[in-house]
Design a protein around this motif. Structure first.
Motif, PDB file in Angstrom:
ATOM      1  N   LEU A  97      -0.752 -14.030  -9.796  1.00  0.00           N
ATOM      2  CA  LEU A  97      -1.412 -12.788  -9.409  1.00  0.00           C
ATOM      3  C   LEU A  97      -2.217 -12.949  -8.119  1.00  0.00           C
ATOM      4  CD1 LEU A  97      -2.734 -11.390 -12.817  1.00  0.00           C
ATOM      5  CD2 LEU A  97      -0.712 -10.672 -11.554  1.00  0.00           C
ATOM      6  N   HIS A  98      -2.538 -14.176  -7.774  1.00  0.00           N
ATOM      7  CA  HIS A  98      -3.366 -14.435  -6.597  1.00  0.00           C
ATOM      8  C   HIS A  98      -2.790 -15.591  -5.775  1.00  0.00           C
ATOM      9  CE1 HIS A  98      -6.394 -11.726  -8.239  1.00  0.00           C
ATOM     10  NE2 HIS A  98      -6.241 -12.346  -9.390  1.00  0.00           N
ATOM     11  N   PRO A  99      -1.583 -15.436  -5.257  1.00  0.00           N
ATOM     12  CA  PRO A  99      -0.970 -16.512  -4.479  1.00  0.00           C
ATOM     13  C   PRO A  99      -1.515 -16.537  -3.054  1.00  0.00           C
ATOM     14  CG  PRO A  99       0.464 -14.618  -4.484  1.00  0.00           C
ATOM     15  CD  PRO A  99      -0.711 -14.253  -5.361  1.00  0.00           C
ATOM     16  N   THR A 100      -1.138 -17.573  -2.330  1.00  0.00           N
ATOM     17  CA  THR A 100      -1.441 -17.623  -0.907  1.00  0.00           C
ATOM     18  C   THR A 100      -0.319 -16.945  -0.133  1.00  0.00           C
ATOM     19  OG1 THR A 100      -0.291 -19.722  -0.543  1.00  0.00           O
ATOM     20  CG2 THR A 100      -2.617 -19.837  -1.244  1.00  0.00           C
ATOM     21  N   LEU A 101      -0.569 -16.663   1.127  1.00  0.00           N
ATOM     22  CA  LEU A 101       0.471 -16.075   1.977  1.00  0.00           C
ATOM     23  C   LEU A 101       1.671 -17.006   2.058  1.00  0.00           C
ATOM     24  CD1 LEU A 101       1.513 -13.952   3.954  1.00  0.00           C
ATOM     25  CD2 LEU A 101       0.194 -15.072   5.762  1.00  0.00           C
ATOM     26  N   ASN A 102       1.420 -18.299   2.151  1.00  0.00           N
ATOM     27  CA  ASN A 102       2.514 -19.263   2.244  1.00  0.00           C
ATOM     28  C   ASN A 102       3.368 -19.257   0.974  1.00  0.00           C
ATOM     29  OD1 ASN A 102       3.823 -21.459   3.765  1.00  0.00           O
ATOM     30  ND2 ASN A 102       3.177 -22.708   2.033  1.00  0.00           N
ATOM     31  N   ASP A 103       2.736 -19.056  -0.193  1.00  0.00           N
ATOM     32  CA  ASP A 103       3.488 -18.975  -1.448  1.00  0.00           C
ATOM     33  C   ASP A 103       4.493 -17.819  -1.395  1.00  0.00           C
ATOM     34  OD1 ASP A 103       2.037 -21.091  -2.550  1.00  0.00           O
ATOM     35  OD2 ASP A 103       0.528 -19.756  -3.418  1.00  0.00           O
ATOM     36  N   ILE A 104       4.033 -16.680  -0.901  1.00  0.00           N
ATOM     37  CA  ILE A 104       4.908 -15.506  -0.798  1.00  0.00           C
ATOM     38  C   ILE A 104       6.076 -15.785   0.137  1.00  0.00           C
ATOM     39  CG2 ILE A 104       5.036 -13.093  -0.046  1.00  0.00           C
ATOM     40  CD1 ILE A 104       3.506 -13.418  -2.628  1.00  0.00           C
ATOM     41  N   LEU A 105       5.791 -16.341   1.283  1.00  0.00           N
ATOM     42  CA  LEU A 105       6.840 -16.609   2.264  1.00  0.00           C
ATOM     43  C   LEU A 105       7.846 -17.630   1.732  1.00  0.00           C
ATOM     44  CD1 LEU A 105       4.669 -16.715   5.512  1.00  0.00           C
ATOM     45  CD2 LEU A 105       6.211 -14.881   4.779  1.00  0.00           C
ATOM     46  N   GLU A 106       7.371 -18.645   1.015  1.00  0.00           N
ATOM     47  CA  GLU A 106       8.273 -19.641   0.444  1.00  0.00           C
ATOM     48  C   GLU A 106       9.172 -19.014  -0.630  1.00  0.00           C
ATOM     49  OE1 GLU A 106       8.946 -22.786   1.190  1.00  0.00           O
ATOM     50  OE2 GLU A 106       7.582 -22.688   2.926  1.00  0.00           O
ATOM     51  N   ASP A 138      -1.600  -4.817   0.662  1.00  0.00           N
ATOM     52  CA  ASP A 138      -0.385  -5.092  -0.109  1.00  0.00           C
ATOM     53  C   ASP A 138       0.444  -6.131   0.622  1.00  0.00           C
ATOM     54  OD1 ASP A 138      -1.204  -3.208  -1.907  1.00  0.00           O
ATOM     55  OD2 ASP A 138       0.118  -1.622  -1.161  1.00  0.00           O
ATOM     56  N   VAL A 139       0.966  -7.085  -0.129  1.00  0.00           N
ATOM     57  CA  VAL A 139       1.647  -8.215   0.501  1.00  0.00           C
ATOM     58  C   VAL A 139       2.825  -7.767   1.368  1.00  0.00           C
ATOM     59  CG1 VAL A 139       3.192  -8.618  -1.476  1.00  0.00           C
ATOM     60  CG2 VAL A 139       2.607 -10.488   0.058  1.00  0.00           C
ATOM     61  N   GLY A 140       3.508  -6.704   0.948  1.00  0.00           N
ATOM     62  CA  GLY A 140       4.670  -6.248   1.718  1.00  0.00           C
ATOM     63  C   GLY A 140       4.313  -5.708   3.085  1.00  0.00           C
ATOM     64  N   LYS A 141       3.037  -5.317   3.261  1.00  0.00           N
ATOM     65  CA  LYS A 141       2.603  -4.751   4.546  1.00  0.00           C
ATOM     66  C   LYS A 141       1.910  -5.797   5.424  1.00  0.00           C
ATOM     67  CE  LYS A 141       1.961  -0.097   2.616  1.00  0.00           C
ATOM     68  NZ  LYS A 141       0.995   0.992   2.354  1.00  0.00           N
ATOM     69  N   HIS A 142       1.804  -7.016   4.940  1.00  0.00           N
ATOM     70  CA  HIS A 142       1.153  -8.054   5.736  1.00  0.00           C
ATOM     71  C   HIS A 142       1.971  -8.300   7.000  1.00  0.00           C
ATOM     72  CE1 HIS A 142      -0.500 -11.923   6.978  1.00  0.00           C
ATOM     73  NE2 HIS A 142      -1.541 -11.663   6.182  1.00  0.00           N
ATOM     74  N   PRO A 143       1.342  -8.381   8.161  1.00  0.00           N
ATOM     75  CA  PRO A 143       2.084  -8.535   9.427  1.00  0.00           C
ATOM     76  C   PRO A 143       3.061  -9.704   9.428  1.00  0.00           C
ATOM     77  CG  PRO A 143      -0.211  -8.068   9.870  1.00  0.00           C
ATOM     78  CD  PRO A 143      -0.103  -8.271   8.385  1.00  0.00           C
ATOM     79  N   LEU A 144       2.666 -10.836   8.847  1.00  0.00           N
ATOM     80  CA  LEU A 144       3.545 -11.999   8.880  1.00  0.00           C
ATOM     81  C   LEU A 144       4.732 -11.821   7.921  1.00  0.00           C
ATOM     82  CD1 LEU A 144       3.852 -14.631  10.352  1.00  0.00           C
ATOM     83  CD2 LEU A 144       2.515 -15.769   8.560  1.00  0.00           C
ATOM     84  N   VAL A 145       4.502 -11.156   6.787  1.00  0.00           N
ATOM     85  CA  VAL A 145       5.611 -10.870   5.867  1.00  0.00           C
ATOM     86  C   VAL A 145       6.589  -9.889   6.522  1.00  0.00           C
ATOM     87  CG1 VAL A 145       6.245  -9.846   3.643  1.00  0.00           C
ATOM     88  CG2 VAL A 145       4.245 -11.348   3.808  1.00  0.00           C
ATOM     89  N   LYS A 150      11.818  -9.031   9.357  1.00  0.00           N
ATOM     90  CA  LYS A 150      12.580  -8.693  10.562  1.00  0.00           C
ATOM     91  C   LYS A 150      13.495  -9.839  10.950  1.00  0.00           C
ATOM     92  CE  LYS A 150       9.332  -5.347  12.554  1.00  0.00           C
ATOM     93  NZ  LYS A 150       8.406  -5.049  13.675  1.00  0.00           N
ATOM     94  N   GLY A 151      13.004 -11.071  10.742  1.00  0.00           N
ATOM     95  CA  GLY A 151      13.848 -12.226  11.006  1.00  0.00           C
ATOM     96  C   GLY A 151      15.043 -12.286  10.078  1.00  0.00           C
ATOM     97  N   ILE A 152      14.819 -11.977   8.784  1.00  0.00           N
ATOM     98  CA  ILE A 152      15.927 -11.939   7.821  1.00  0.00           C
ATOM     99  C   ILE A 152      16.958 -10.897   8.238  1.00  0.00           C
ATOM    100  CG2 ILE A 152      16.552 -11.371   5.443  1.00  0.00           C
ATOM    101  CD1 ILE A 152      15.243 -14.049   5.614  1.00  0.00           C
TER     102      ILE A 152
END
Length: 357
Positions: A97-106, A138-145, A150-152
């Motif tokens: 419920l509380h991951p890091t940004l890197n967890d989401i990207l991985e 929201d994680v989906g709106k995070h600039p890096l996500v 966009k890369g995908i």
């Protein structure tokens, strides 16, 4: 629409057939790790979302209303990815419920390495956005996500399912060579009627599955169905209807005549079922969306359409593309098919028509 002389009435009393799915009676196993509780054998796949709301002190009654904001099809789509996420977190001892940004990207990277499409990975992003925030958004709106997605897309861009579409005249010629409606078996009449309805209305299978006798009005020249809650339904949007008008110049191609004969033949078989389309086999119960799709696909195959390439949903593109080629105004096509954006029609449904099917 409310005039009583227009409302369909079959012999006997017609009751509603419930389209609601029964609630699961299964149980979920609860496992605690780190500082959070993970639901295993999750009943609906979205317990992570509900837990997040409960963390915020949302009451059970309020939560039940919030749950309805996701349609059943959306919950079904999200559930699979949420289960993958909880499994991913369990294996790596991540606070799901509380991951890091890197967890989401991985996690998104893992899905990409499994060769999932951009669309699937984007659905996973939307699912996580229901209950995960990074830096207060929201994680989906995070600039890096967003940049990652966009890369995908650059690596695996989405493509239209079809570049070309079959010619509706191939199906119409097949119907012209069939016997009159009164001489068709119930199976053939059912398949013909449901396929004609899909072509004439340009509606989704969901809409055709939804139509009910209790929401039907008929006069001497047309049937009108209230479609209820469908994919296009949204706040501040007019109620959606399907109108099927008489085509007197060719009775075999007339959906009004075909549907009238179908309702006449099924009148004594319904056993109180309110859905328009019922099984042509005993005990003649209401059918699922997948059955209606199979009926349409079977009929298209009989007409000579390549059903290995084209699905039942292709009737939507075939009919709307044919209408555009025959000079029907785009605004009328959008209204008939239920599109709110001309861009959607032109990008995905206005296809080149080929005679060789």
């Amino acid at each position: 629409m409310a005039h009583t002389n227009m409302v369909y009435s079959a012999h006997g009393t017609l009751g509603r057939c419930s389209s609601d799915y029964p609630e699961s009676t299964g149980s979920a196993e609860v496992t605690t790790f780190g500082e959070e509780t993970l639901i295993e054998n999750d009943i609906d796949g979205m317990s992570s979302v509900w837990i997040k709301f409960q963390e915020q002190g949302i009451s059970g009654e309020v939560l039940q209303i919030i749950k309805q904001s996701w349609r059943e099809s959306t919950r079904s789509q999200y559930a699979g990815f949420i289960k993958k996420w909880t499994s991913f977190c369990s294996e790596r001892d991540i606070r799901f419920l509380h991951p890091t940004l890197n967890d989401i990207l991985e996690f998104l990277l893992m899905l990409h390495k499994k060769n999932l499409s951009y669309s699937c990975i984007n659905t996973a992003r939307s699912a996580l956005s229901c209950f995960v925030k990074i830096d207060g958004i929201d994680v989906g709106k995070h600039p890096l996500v967003s940049r990652f997605m966009k890369g995908i897309f650059q690596i695996k861009p989405t493509k239209s399912r079809y570049n070309e579409i079959w010619d509706v005249n191939v199906v119409f010629d097949y119907i012209r060579n069939m016997e009159n409606n009164e001489l068709l078996s119930l199976k053939k009449l059912t398949l013909k009627t449901v396929t004609l309805m899909a072509l004439i209305s340009s509606q989704r299978i969901q809409s055709i599955h939804n139509i009910c006798l209790s929401n039907m009005c008929v006069d001497e020249s047309k049937y009108v169905f209230y479609l209820g809650k469908i994919k296009q339904s949204r706040p501040n949007c007019k109620s959606l209807y399907m109108t099927l008008e008489k085509f007197p110049s060719e009775e075999k191609l007339c959906i009004f005549h075909s549907l009238t004969e179908y309702l006449k033949c099924t009148d004594g078989l319904r056993n109180g079922c309110d859905k328009v389309f019922i099984s042509f086999l005993k005990p003649h119960k209401q059918v699922s969306k997948s059955t209606i799709a199979r009926w349409i696909k079977t009929f298209l195959g009989s007409a000579g359409i390549d059903i290995k390439t084209f699905s039942a949903h292709s009737t939507r593109a075939a009919s709307s593309s044919a209408a555009k080629r025959n000079g029907v105004p785009v605004g009328e096509i959008l209204k008939r098919a239920g599109w709110s954006s001309e861009k959607t029609f032109l990008k995905f449904y206005n296809l080149n028509i080929v005679k060789n099917n």
